[in-house]
Motif scaffolding. Structure first.
Motif, short mmCIF file in Angstrom:
data_model
loop_
_atom_site.label_atom_id
_atom_site.label_comp_id
_atom_site.label_asym_id
_atom_site.label_seq_id
_atom_site.Cartn_x
_atom_site.Cartn_y
_atom_site.Cartn_z
N GLY A 141 -50.77 -3.19 -14.63
CA GLY A 141 -49.64 -2.85 -13.77
C GLY A 141 -49.04 -1.50 -14.13
N THR A 142 -48.88 -1.26 -15.43
CA THR A 142 -48.34 0.02 -15.90
C THR A 142 -49.27 1.16 -15.52
N VAL A 143 -50.56 0.99 -15.77
CA VAL A 143 -51.53 2.06 -15.47
C VAL A 143 -51.61 2.29 -13.96
N ASN A 144 -51.54 1.25 -13.17
CA ASN A 144 -51.55 1.44 -11.71
C ASN A 144 -50.34 2.25 -11.25
N ARG A 145 -49.18 2.03 -11.87
CA ARG A 145 -48.00 2.85 -11.56
C ARG A 145 -48.24 4.31 -11.95
N TRP A 146 -48.84 4.52 -13.12
CA TRP A 146 -49.14 5.88 -13.55
C TRP A 146 -50.08 6.58 -12.56
N LEU A 147 -51.08 5.84 -12.09
CA LEU A 147 -52.05 6.44 -11.17
C LEU A 147 -51.42 6.82 -9.82
N ARG A 148 -50.35 6.14 -9.45
CA ARG A 148 -49.66 6.47 -8.19
C ARG A 148 -48.67 7.63 -8.36
N ASP A 149 -48.41 8.04 -9.59
CA ASP A 149 -47.45 9.10 -9.87
C ASP A 149 -48.19 10.43 -10.00
N PRO A 150 -48.00 11.37 -9.04
CA PRO A 150 -48.72 12.65 -9.07
C PRO A 150 -48.45 13.49 -10.32
N SER A 151 -47.34 13.24 -11.00
CA SER A 151 -47.07 13.99 -12.23
C SER A 151 -47.91 13.47 -13.40
N ILE A 152 -48.50 12.28 -13.24
CA ILE A 152 -49.32 11.68 -14.29
C ILE A 152 -50.80 11.70 -13.91
N SER A 153 -51.07 11.52 -12.62
CA SER A 153 -52.45 11.49 -12.13
C SER A 153 -52.53 12.23 -10.80
N GLU A 154 -53.27 13.33 -10.79
CA GLU A 154 -53.39 14.12 -9.57
C GLU A 154 -54.27 13.45 -8.52
N ASP A 155 -55.27 12.69 -8.99
CA ASP A 155 -56.24 12.12 -8.04
C ASP A 155 -56.16 10.60 -7.90
N GLY A 156 -55.25 9.96 -8.64
CA GLY A 156 -55.13 8.51 -8.56
C GLY A 156 -56.26 7.76 -9.25
N VAL A 157 -57.09 8.47 -9.99
CA VAL A 157 -58.23 7.88 -10.70
C VAL A 157 -58.16 8.19 -12.20
N GLU A 158 -57.88 9.44 -12.50
CA GLU A 158 -57.88 9.91 -13.87
C GLU A 158 -56.45 10.25 -14.29
N LEU A 159 -56.12 9.91 -15.53
CA LEU A 159 -54.79 10.23 -16.05
C LEU A 159 -54.78 11.65 -16.61
N ASN A 160 -53.83 12.47 -16.16
CA ASN A 160 -53.68 13.81 -16.72
C ASN A 160 -53.03 13.74 -18.09
N ARG A 161 -52.21 12.73 -18.26
CA ARG A 161 -51.55 12.49 -19.54
C ARG A 161 -51.24 11.01 -19.63
N ILE A 162 -51.00 10.55 -20.86
CA ILE A 162 -50.64 9.16 -21.08
C ILE A 162 -49.16 9.16 -21.49
N PRO A 163 -48.27 8.63 -20.65
CA PRO A 163 -46.84 8.71 -20.92
C PRO A 163 -46.36 7.97 -22.17
N TYR A 164 -47.02 6.89 -22.55
CA TYR A 164 -46.58 6.14 -23.72
C TYR A 164 -47.27 6.69 -24.97
N PRO A 165 -46.51 7.20 -25.95
CA PRO A 165 -47.14 7.71 -27.18
C PRO A 165 -48.01 6.66 -27.89
N GLU A 166 -47.56 5.40 -27.91
CA GLU A 166 -48.35 4.34 -28.56
C GLU A 166 -49.70 4.19 -27.87
N THR A 167 -49.71 4.21 -26.55
CA THR A 167 -50.97 4.08 -25.79
C THR A 167 -51.84 5.30 -26.00
#
Length: 196
Positions: A141-167
């Motif tokens: 669920g968290t990763v799906n939210r990240w993929l929908r956020d253009p500031s985190i994922s430009e293409d909805g497939v690959e993460l440009n960055r991982i927002p959680y330092p632990e992850t």
């Protein structure tokens, strides 16, 4: 003159022997630090789910360092650190006709079976390894939210960055472990048998 040639040859032989001993010592140390724990179970379950066994070992190393009794602060249990909620969900995906309890996650065979199933589901859902490993740690669920956020994922497939330092640390550790396992051990194919 003959004496110095013999001395040089002796030194060359000693250097070659020393290098071989160092290499063997390094290999022994690395294989001790990166073991093939629960090898029979890992090979069987990885093959059954079509998961690279090197990835299974990399996850186990990062998650529990091969301690079957490990429990995280979030309540994840066992070798591959599966939470009871995720385990309940996975049981609906891997219908075995057996109803396990959360305590069964401390049983290596059960934990590895369901950990491999989880990796297979994540690899089918996310084509990028970093994204799949992020979901293993932070949740789908968290990763799906990240993929929908253009500031985190430009293409909805690959993460440009991982927002959680632990992850982010977790994914880096698994990828390092994975590379090390691939370098230390050879295997036939994905889900195949390790050699060495």
């Amino acid at each position: 003159m003959r004496r110095s040639v013999k001395t040089i040859l002796l030194l060359i032989v000693l250097v070659v022997i020393g290098a071989a001993v160092l290499r063997l010592g390094h290999d022994y140390f690395m294989r001790t630090a990166y073991p093939l724990g629960y090898r029979e179970i890992v090979e069987e379950e990885a093959r059954a789910q079509g998961v690279d066994p090197a990835l299974v070992y990399a996850v186990m190393k990062a998650e529990s360092n091969f301690d079957p009794d490990a429990t995280s602060h979030a309540g994840a249990r066992g070798l591959m650190q599966i939470t009871p909620d995720t385990f309940d969900w996975l049981q609906t995906k891997l219908r075995e006709g057996v109803s396990y309890t959360a305590d069964d996650l401390y049983t290596p065979r059960v934990n590895i079976r369901y950990g491999c199933k989880f990796l297979q589901i994540l690899q089918d859902e996310y084509t990028e390894q970093v994204t799949a490993l992020s979901a293993y740690n932070a949740g789908m669920g968290t990763v799906n939210r990240w993929l929908r956020d253009p500031s985190i994922s430009e293409d909805g497939v690959e993460l440009n960055r991982i927002p959680y330092p632990e992850t982010e640390r977790y994914v880096s550790a698994v990828l390092r472990n994975y590379q090390t396992y691939r370098e230390l051990y050879e295997f036939d194919e994905i889900g195949g048998t390790f050699h060495g």
